[in-house]
Design a protein around this motif. Sequence first.
Motif, PDB file in Angstrom:
ATOM      1  N   PRO A   1      39.194  38.496  33.466  1.00  0.00           N
ATOM      2  CA  PRO A   1      39.029  37.133  34.007  1.00  0.00           C
ATOM      3  C   PRO A   1      38.761  37.229  35.503  1.00  0.00           C
ATOM      4  CG  PRO A   1      41.364  37.672  33.765  1.00  0.00           C
ATOM      5  CD  PRO A   1      40.607  38.921  33.428  1.00  0.00           C
ATOM      6  N   GLU A   2      37.628  36.701  35.958  1.00  0.00           N
ATOM      7  CA  GLU A   2      37.328  36.843  37.391  1.00  0.00           C
ATOM      8  C   GLU A   2      38.383  36.133  38.246  1.00  0.00           C
ATOM      9  OE1 GLU A   2      33.296  36.113  38.610  1.00  0.00           O
ATOM     10  OE2 GLU A   2      33.779  36.418  40.715  1.00  0.00           O
ATOM     11  N   ASN A   3      38.799  34.954  37.823  1.00  0.00           N
ATOM     12  CA  ASN A   3      39.810  34.216  38.611  1.00  0.00           C
ATOM     13  C   ASN A   3      40.883  33.508  37.782  1.00  0.00           C
ATOM     14  OD1 ASN A   3      38.986  34.471  41.520  1.00  0.00           O
ATOM     15  ND2 ASN A   3      37.075  33.639  40.716  1.00  0.00           N
ATOM     16  N   VAL A   4      40.612  33.196  36.517  1.00  0.00           N
ATOM     17  CA  VAL A   4      41.463  32.200  35.838  1.00  0.00           C
ATOM     18  C   VAL A   4      42.898  32.642  35.535  1.00  0.00           C
ATOM     19  CG1 VAL A   4      39.507  30.938  34.845  1.00  0.00           C
ATOM     20  CG2 VAL A   4      40.658  32.706  33.463  1.00  0.00           C
ATOM     21  N   LEU A   5      43.213  33.931  35.682  1.00  0.00           N
ATOM     22  CA  LEU A   5      44.605  34.332  35.481  1.00  0.00           C
ATOM     23  C   LEU A   5      45.326  34.636  36.799  1.00  0.00           C
ATOM     24  CD1 LEU A   5      44.445  36.183  32.091  1.00  0.00           C
ATOM     25  CD2 LEU A   5      46.260  34.615  32.738  1.00  0.00           C
ATOM     26  N   LYS A   6      44.655  34.320  37.899  1.00  0.00           N
ATOM     27  CA  LYS A   6      45.323  34.543  39.190  1.00  0.00           C
ATOM     28  C   LYS A   6      46.391  33.471  39.403  1.00  0.00           C
ATOM     29  CE  LYS A   6      41.458  37.111  41.070  1.00  0.00           C
ATOM     30  NZ  LYS A   6      40.238  37.084  41.912  1.00  0.00           N
ATOM     31  N   TRP A   7      47.400  33.844  40.199  1.00  0.00           N
ATOM     32  CA  TRP A   7      48.581  32.982  40.352  1.00  0.00           C
ATOM     33  C   TRP A   7      48.204  31.548  40.719  1.00  0.00           C
ATOM     34  CZ3 TRP A   7      53.811  35.450  41.233  1.00  0.00           C
ATOM     35  CH2 TRP A   7      54.821  34.482  41.254  1.00  0.00           C
TER      36      TRP A   7
ATOM     37  N   GLY B   1      44.137  41.303  31.498  1.00  0.00           N
ATOM     38  CA  GLY B   1      44.757  40.282  32.345  1.00  0.00           C
ATOM     39  C   GLY B   1      44.688  40.743  33.799  1.00  0.00           C
ATOM     40  N   HIS B   2      44.209  39.876  34.686  1.00  0.00           N
ATOM     41  CA  HIS B   2      44.052  40.225  36.104  1.00  0.00           C
ATOM     42  C   HIS B   2      44.434  39.011  36.914  1.00  0.00           C
ATOM     43  CE1 HIS B   2      42.032  41.901  39.719  1.00  0.00           C
ATOM     44  NE2 HIS B   2      41.585  40.675  39.923  1.00  0.00           N
ATOM     45  N   ASN B   3      45.452  38.979  37.694  1.00  0.00           N
ATOM     46  CA  ASN B   3      46.451  40.021  37.886  1.00  0.00           C
ATOM     47  C   ASN B   3      47.803  39.345  38.092  1.00  0.00           C
ATOM     48  OD1 ASN B   3      46.804  39.301  40.787  1.00  0.00           O
ATOM     49  ND2 ASN B   3      44.734  40.108  40.974  1.00  0.00           N
TER      50      ASN B   3
ATOM     51  N   VAL C   1      50.047  45.161  39.469  1.00  0.00           N
ATOM     52  CA  VAL C   1      50.040  45.035  40.926  1.00  0.00           C
ATOM     53  C   VAL C   1      48.629  45.359  41.407  1.00  0.00           C
ATOM     54  CG1 VAL C   1      50.996  45.888  43.105  1.00  0.00           C
ATOM     55  CG2 VAL C   1      52.489  45.607  41.115  1.00  0.00           C
ATOM     56  N   ASN C   2      48.106  44.487  42.249  1.00  0.00           N
ATOM     57  CA  ASN C   2      46.743  44.631  42.763  1.00  0.00           C
ATOM     58  C   ASN C   2      46.804  44.867  44.270  1.00  0.00           C
ATOM     59  OD1 ASN C   2      43.903  44.512  42.248  1.00  0.00           O
ATOM     60  ND2 ASN C   2      43.817  42.393  43.013  1.00  0.00           N
ATOM     61  N   GLU C   3      46.140  45.920  44.727  1.00  0.00           N
ATOM     62  CA  GLU C   3      45.905  46.139  46.161  1.00  0.00           C
ATOM     63  C   GLU C   3      47.177  46.185  47.013  1.00  0.00           C
ATOM     64  OE1 GLU C   3      43.073  43.133  47.288  1.00  0.00           O
ATOM     65  OE2 GLU C   3      41.521  43.940  45.985  1.00  0.00           O
ATOM     66  N   ALA C   4      48.119  47.038  46.650  1.00  0.00           N
ATOM     67  CA  ALA C   4      49.367  47.128  47.419  1.00  0.00           C
ATOM     68  C   ALA C   4      49.246  48.054  48.623  1.00  0.00           C
ATOM     69  CB  ALA C   4      50.490  47.629  46.517  1.00  0.00           C
TER      70      ALA C   4
ATOM     71  N   THR D   1      37.219  49.186  37.307  1.00  0.00           N
ATOM     72  CA  THR D   1      37.597  47.849  36.859  1.00  0.00           C
ATOM     73  C   THR D   1      36.765  46.699  37.423  1.00  0.00           C
ATOM     74  OG1 THR D   1      39.223  47.863  38.632  1.00  0.00           O
ATOM     75  CG2 THR D   1      40.002  48.450  36.429  1.00  0.00           C
ATOM     76  N   GLU D   2      36.028  46.958  38.509  1.00  0.00           N
ATOM     77  CA  GLU D   2      35.313  45.832  39.152  1.00  0.00           C
ATOM     78  C   GLU D   2      33.983  46.324  39.712  1.00  0.00           C
ATOM     79  OE1 GLU D   2      37.835  43.743  41.939  1.00  0.00           O
ATOM     80  OE2 GLU D   2      39.595  43.950  40.665  1.00  0.00           O
ATOM     81  N   LEU D   3      33.216  47.017  38.879  1.00  0.00           N
ATOM     82  CA  LEU D   3      32.031  47.701  39.399  1.00  0.00           C
ATOM     83  C   LEU D   3      30.927  46.748  39.850  1.00  0.00           C
ATOM     84  CD1 LEU D   3      30.647  50.448  39.837  1.00  0.00           C
ATOM     85  CD2 LEU D   3      29.850  50.338  37.472  1.00  0.00           C
TER      86      LEU D   3
ATOM     87  N   PHE E   1      32.155  45.701  34.798  1.00  0.00           N
ATOM     88  CA  PHE E   1      31.369  45.156  35.914  1.00  0.00           C
ATOM     89  C   PHE E   1      32.029  43.876  36.419  1.00  0.00           C
ATOM     90  CE2 PHE E   1      28.435  47.681  33.458  1.00  0.00           C
ATOM     91  CZ  PHE E   1      27.661  48.301  34.422  1.00  0.00           C
ATOM     92  N   TRP E   2      31.950  43.662  37.752  1.00  0.00           N
ATOM     93  CA  TRP E   2      32.571  42.443  38.293  1.00  0.00           C
ATOM     94  C   TRP E   2      31.543  41.312  38.262  1.00  0.00           C
ATOM     95  CZ3 TRP E   2      37.319  41.826  37.749  1.00  0.00           C
ATOM     96  CH2 TRP E   2      38.016  40.790  38.389  1.00  0.00           C
ATOM     97  N   GLY E   3      31.279  40.849  37.035  1.00  0.00           N
ATOM     98  CA  GLY E   3      30.300  39.789  36.835  1.00  0.00           C
ATOM     99  C   GLY E   3      29.290  40.236  35.788  1.00  0.00           C
TER     100      GLY E   3
HETATM  101  C1  XIL Z   1      37.216  37.859  43.776  1.00  0.00           C
HETATM  102  C2  XIL Z   1      36.438  36.866  42.902  1.00  0.00           C
HETATM  103  O1  XIL Z   1      35.324  37.530  42.356  1.00  0.00           O
HETATM  104  C3  XIL Z   1      36.011  35.673  43.709  1.00  0.00           C
HETATM  105  O2  XIL Z   1      35.427  34.678  42.873  1.00  0.00           O
HETATM  106  C4  XIL Z   1      37.223  35.075  44.445  1.00  0.00           C
HETATM  107  O3  XIL Z   1      36.786  34.036  45.282  1.00  0.00           O
HETATM  108  C5  XIL Z   1      37.921  36.139  45.279  1.00  0.00           C
HETATM  109  O4  XIL Z   1      38.284  37.220  44.433  1.00  0.00           O
HETATM  110  N1  XIL Z   1      39.301  42.475  44.276  1.00  0.00           N
HETATM  111  C6  XIL Z   1      39.895  41.865  43.200  1.00  0.00           C
HETATM  112  C7  XIL Z   1      39.274  40.664  42.613  1.00  0.00           C
HETATM  113  O5  XIL Z   1      40.871  42.397  42.656  1.00  0.00           O
HETATM  114  O6  XIL Z   1      40.225  39.776  42.067  1.00  0.00           O
HETATM  115  C8  XIL Z   1      38.419  39.924  43.621  1.00  0.00           C
HETATM  116  O7  XIL Z   1      37.743  38.870  42.947  1.00  0.00           O
HETATM  117  C9  XIL Z   1      37.435  40.881  44.263  1.00  0.00           C
HETATM  118  C10 XIL Z   1      38.155  41.983  44.991  1.00  0.00           C
END
Ligand code: XIL
Length: 374
Positions: free
Chosen positions: A66-72, A103-105, A155-158, A261-263, A327-329
């Motif tokens: 999920p690009e955004n929908v599971l974010k806090w 699930g992210h994140n 945990v993302n980007e600690a 995970t986000e290529l 891919f990230w998209g």
């Molecule tokens: C990005 C999304 O793609 C954008 O739509 C949002 O505005 C900001 O976040 N690292 C991550 C992702 O772990 O959640 C981020 O996604 C890109 C960088």
Amino acid sequence: MRATVFAIIVLAFGFQTEANAQQQPTLKEAYKGCFLVGAALNPSQFSGRDPAEDALIKAQFNTISPENVLKWEIVHPRLDTYDFSLADKYVEFGQQNHMFIIGHNLVWHSQVPKWVFEDEKGAPVTRDVLLARMRDHISKVVGRYKGRISGWDVVNEALNDDGTLRPSAWKKIIGDDYIEIAFRYAHEADPQAELYYNDYSLENEAKRKGALELVKRLKAKGIAIIGVGTQGHFSLDSPTTNQVDSTIVEFGKLGVKVMITELDVDVLPWPAGGPTADVSLNMASDPKLNPYASGLPDAVQQQLSKRYADLFVTFAKHCGLVSRVTFWGVTDKESWKNNWPVRGRTDYPLLFNRDAQPKPAFGAVIQAAPKSAS
Ligand code: XIL
């Protein structure tokens, strides 16, 4: 007569290109037996609003993020309010299409509302209050999708670029052990789910060292971490494929799976110091930083294809250890790279163009697949 011959040629040629398109394997077929291939989706994509893109996603990918929908900020906007409307649709889409659902994140410093760290007066909450909030969030979100979401970026980007722990509100209020506690809560909520640590720039020596140490510490404490996500927000020449290769090998030595995970591959100039994926960056627009607004020159298109081929050859050297490439998209049109780190640019970072058609880089990725993979 002439017209008939012309029609026959057109028909034959038409059939041939259609047959070729059908013969061309899809990404998930080409890498079957090697790793899953996925894409991050946004609501318009998992609601199937665009039929061409919907067909493409179903044909090409066997895992989704999920690009955004599971974010806090989206699932848990206020203390007592959870909103799963979009996340439910995302998970249903994955289930209907038999995809491995990510699930992210759960715990990140970004896209988390301020209230999480504050009391009613705006003062920082105590460690115990923040732990209680974290546990409630993780148990509700992970618990809701138990058995349906198969892997979580817990945990993302600690980490900072130098490999030390980022001074996030999580670390400041809870302490360094917030990471292991987040994993414990996630494991408690769904013992079957795969749990990952996810970050960017792990190809760089100092940050990678910090991440390797972190994984070692977690494993030594018996934490159920089974994989590391290297985000993979790359540019045409950085990091090198040697760096990508040794990153995979080094994490593999610790006995964790490695996921890309986000290529995406940014073809635009980096204002300074890139590539990175530090979401707090926001650089001023400048036409010089947007050179391909009216189209991608052939030479760059070829560079992009070669870069993607080299990356996939490197990933596929480690079939299995690399368990997923996401891919990230899906298409260049919706990529976050068009608006970050500079707003309003025209980037070309993915395998499908703005009309959801495969780019030369798509063919290059298919060609790069090991012949035994499918
Ligand atoms: C990005 C999304 O793609 C954008 O739509 C949002 O505005 C900001 O976040 N690292 C991550 C992702 O772990 O959640 C981020 O996604 C890109 C960088």
